[in-house]
Scaffold this motif. Structure first.
Motif, short mmCIF file in Angstrom:
data_model
loop_
_atom_site.label_atom_id
_atom_site.label_comp_id
_atom_site.label_asym_id
_atom_site.label_seq_id
_atom_site.Cartn_x
_atom_site.Cartn_y
_atom_site.Cartn_z
N MET A 1 -14.42 34.79 133.05
CA MET A 1 -14.38 33.17 132.49
C MET A 1 -12.86 32.79 132.22
N ALA A 2 -12.41 33.65 131.13
CA ALA A 2 -10.94 33.42 130.74
C ALA A 2 -10.06 33.45 131.86
N ASN A 3 -10.20 34.48 132.63
CA ASN A 3 -9.27 34.42 133.61
C ASN A 3 -9.06 33.29 134.67
N ASN A 4 -10.31 32.83 135.09
CA ASN A 4 -10.49 31.70 135.72
C ASN A 4 -9.99 30.32 135.12
N LEU A 5 -10.06 30.16 134.00
CA LEU A 5 -9.50 29.20 133.17
C LEU A 5 -7.94 29.18 133.12
N GLN A 6 -7.55 30.28 132.90
CA GLN A 6 -6.06 30.41 132.68
C GLN A 6 -5.33 30.20 134.07
N ASN A 7 -6.24 30.88 135.37
CA ASN A 7 -5.69 30.56 136.56
C ASN A 7 -5.52 28.91 137.04
N SER A 8 -6.53 28.30 136.53
CA SER A 8 -6.40 26.76 136.81
C SER A 8 -5.32 26.16 136.11
N LEU A 9 -4.94 26.56 135.05
CA LEU A 9 -3.88 26.29 134.39
C LEU A 9 -2.47 26.29 135.03
N GLN A 10 -2.51 27.66 135.53
CA GLN A 10 -1.41 28.35 135.95
C GLN A 10 -0.95 27.56 137.42
N THR A 11 -2.16 27.09 138.17
CA THR A 11 -1.68 26.39 139.59
C THR A 11 -1.57 25.04 139.33
N CYS A 12 -1.93 24.24 138.06
CA CYS A 12 -1.84 22.91 138.19
C CYS A 12 -0.12 22.53 138.11
N GLU A 13 -0.07 21.36 138.21
CA GLU A 13 1.68 20.66 138.10
C GLU A 13 1.62 19.92 137.00
N THR A 14 0.57 19.13 136.79
CA THR A 14 0.59 18.31 135.39
C THR A 14 -0.52 18.69 134.70
N LEU A 15 -0.23 18.73 133.30
CA LEU A 15 -1.15 19.04 132.26
C LEU A 15 -1.26 18.04 131.35
N MET A 16 -2.50 17.26 131.14
CA MET A 16 -2.69 16.29 130.32
C MET A 16 -3.38 16.78 129.09
N LEU A 17 -3.17 16.65 127.98
CA LEU A 17 -3.91 17.05 126.98
C LEU A 17 -4.15 15.46 125.96
N ASP A 18 -5.74 15.71 125.61
CA ASP A 18 -5.85 14.74 124.34
C ASP A 18 -5.41 15.26 123.10
N MET A 19 -5.44 14.46 122.04
CA MET A 19 -4.75 14.75 120.65
C MET A 19 -5.90 15.15 119.60
N ASP A 20 -6.77 14.08 119.31
CA ASP A 20 -7.43 14.37 118.39
C ASP A 20 -8.94 15.10 118.88
N GLY A 21 -9.17 16.32 118.08
CA GLY A 21 -10.38 17.15 118.78
C GLY A 21 -10.07 17.99 119.61
N THR A 22 -8.62 17.73 120.15
CA THR A 22 -8.57 18.90 121.36
C THR A 22 -7.19 19.77 120.74
N LEU A 23 -6.18 19.09 120.13
CA LEU A 23 -4.86 19.72 119.63
C LEU A 23 -4.99 19.72 118.17
N LEU A 24 -5.48 18.58 117.47
CA LEU A 24 -5.50 18.34 116.06
C LEU A 24 -7.04 18.20 115.64
N ASP A 25 -7.15 19.00 114.36
CA ASP A 25 -8.74 18.97 113.91
C ASP A 25 -9.31 17.84 113.52
N LEU A 26 -10.51 17.59 114.24
CA LEU A 26 -11.29 16.43 113.95
C LEU A 26 -11.80 16.24 112.69
N ALA A 27 -11.72 17.21 111.95
CA ALA A 27 -12.20 17.30 110.46
C ALA A 27 -11.76 16.34 109.66
N TYR A 28 -10.27 15.90 109.89
CA TYR A 28 -9.63 15.04 109.16
C TYR A 28 -10.26 13.79 109.42
N ASP A 29 -10.43 13.40 110.59
CA ASP A 29 -11.08 11.94 111.15
C ASP A 29 -12.53 11.97 110.75
#
Length: 224
Positions: A1-29
């Motif tokens: 499973m982990a390898n499949n996720l990482q392979n998807s990331l390796q093959t993409c050209e654009t990576l879009m990331l959300d901020m709150d709850g994805t990168l930053l801890d939603l505990a604050y909000d």
């Protein structure tokens, strides 16, 4: 499973990331909106905490999924509170989710177009960037208020593609909100990842119909 996720990331050209709850801890909000704001509302309007919580919850229900739901000016008007100042008073609670900063440091060195796409209010985004430096990792940052629609709305994605001509087939998108992911899927984005533990104060995970990850750290081995 982990390898499949990482392979998807390796093959993409654009990576879009959300901020709150994805990168930053939603505990604050969660702390701001579920504890501090109801308490301040109760004091300001001389009502019980129970009444305050019910009133605010009804606003949540009425506005969820709309741009107003993410608009601090709207909330300040509705509640007669300085909601931005409340955020500032508790800024020491702002933090990355576990492994998120390491992930950003690694992924920013890959040959990907790295974009932050967030529903966050601009002022709160600036506050969180000041505390964490999250903004420094991205080539471009897109805030839904400035595109006129939230990410839950197809209009957001069409507006985004007009100014950021990404290919949905070669784009990976990571978010903690399933309604946002459904909207991205409808637009045609193929690689979608759902962060199921957006709040580090709890180990409870959301159910998901998408590729589920506890956190972005699962997308790249941290020991590499």
């Amino acid at each position: 499973m982990a390898n499949n996720l990482q392979n998807s990331l390796q093959t993409c050209e654009t990576l879009m990331l959300d901020m709150d709850g994805t990168l930053l801890d939603l505990a604050y909000d969660s702390f701001i909106w579920l504890e501090v704001v109801p308490k301040e509302f109760a004091i300001k309007h001389r009502v019980s905490n129970d009444v305050a919580q019910k009133k605010i919850y009804q606003y949540f229900v009425d506005m969820q999924g709309s741009l107003d739901w993410y608009c601090l000016d709207k909330w300040s008007q509705l509640l007669d509170l300085d909601v931005l100042q409340i955020h500032r008073q508790h800024k020491s609670r702002i933090n990355f989710l576990p492994g998120a900063k390491d992930f950003l440091e690694k992924v920013s060195r890959l040959e990907k177009r790295l974009l932050l796409v967030t529903n966050s209010n601009r002022d709160v985004f600036l506050l969180k960037s000041q505390i964490t430096g999250v903004d420094q990792y991205f080539e471009k940052i897109y805030i839904s208020h400035e595109l006129g629609s939230p990410k839950e709305d197809q209009k957001f994605w069409f507006s985004l593609q007009q100014i950021e001509p990404f290919n949905p087939v070669t784009t990976c998108f990571v978010d903690d909100n399933p309604e946002v992911l459904k909207s991205a899927q409808k637009f045609g984005i193929k690689s979608l990842f759902h962060v199921t533990q957006p709040d580090a104060s709890t180990t409870k995970s959301q159910n998901s119909e998408f590729d589920a990850i506890k956190g972005v750290f699962e997308l790249i081995p941290l020991k590499n």
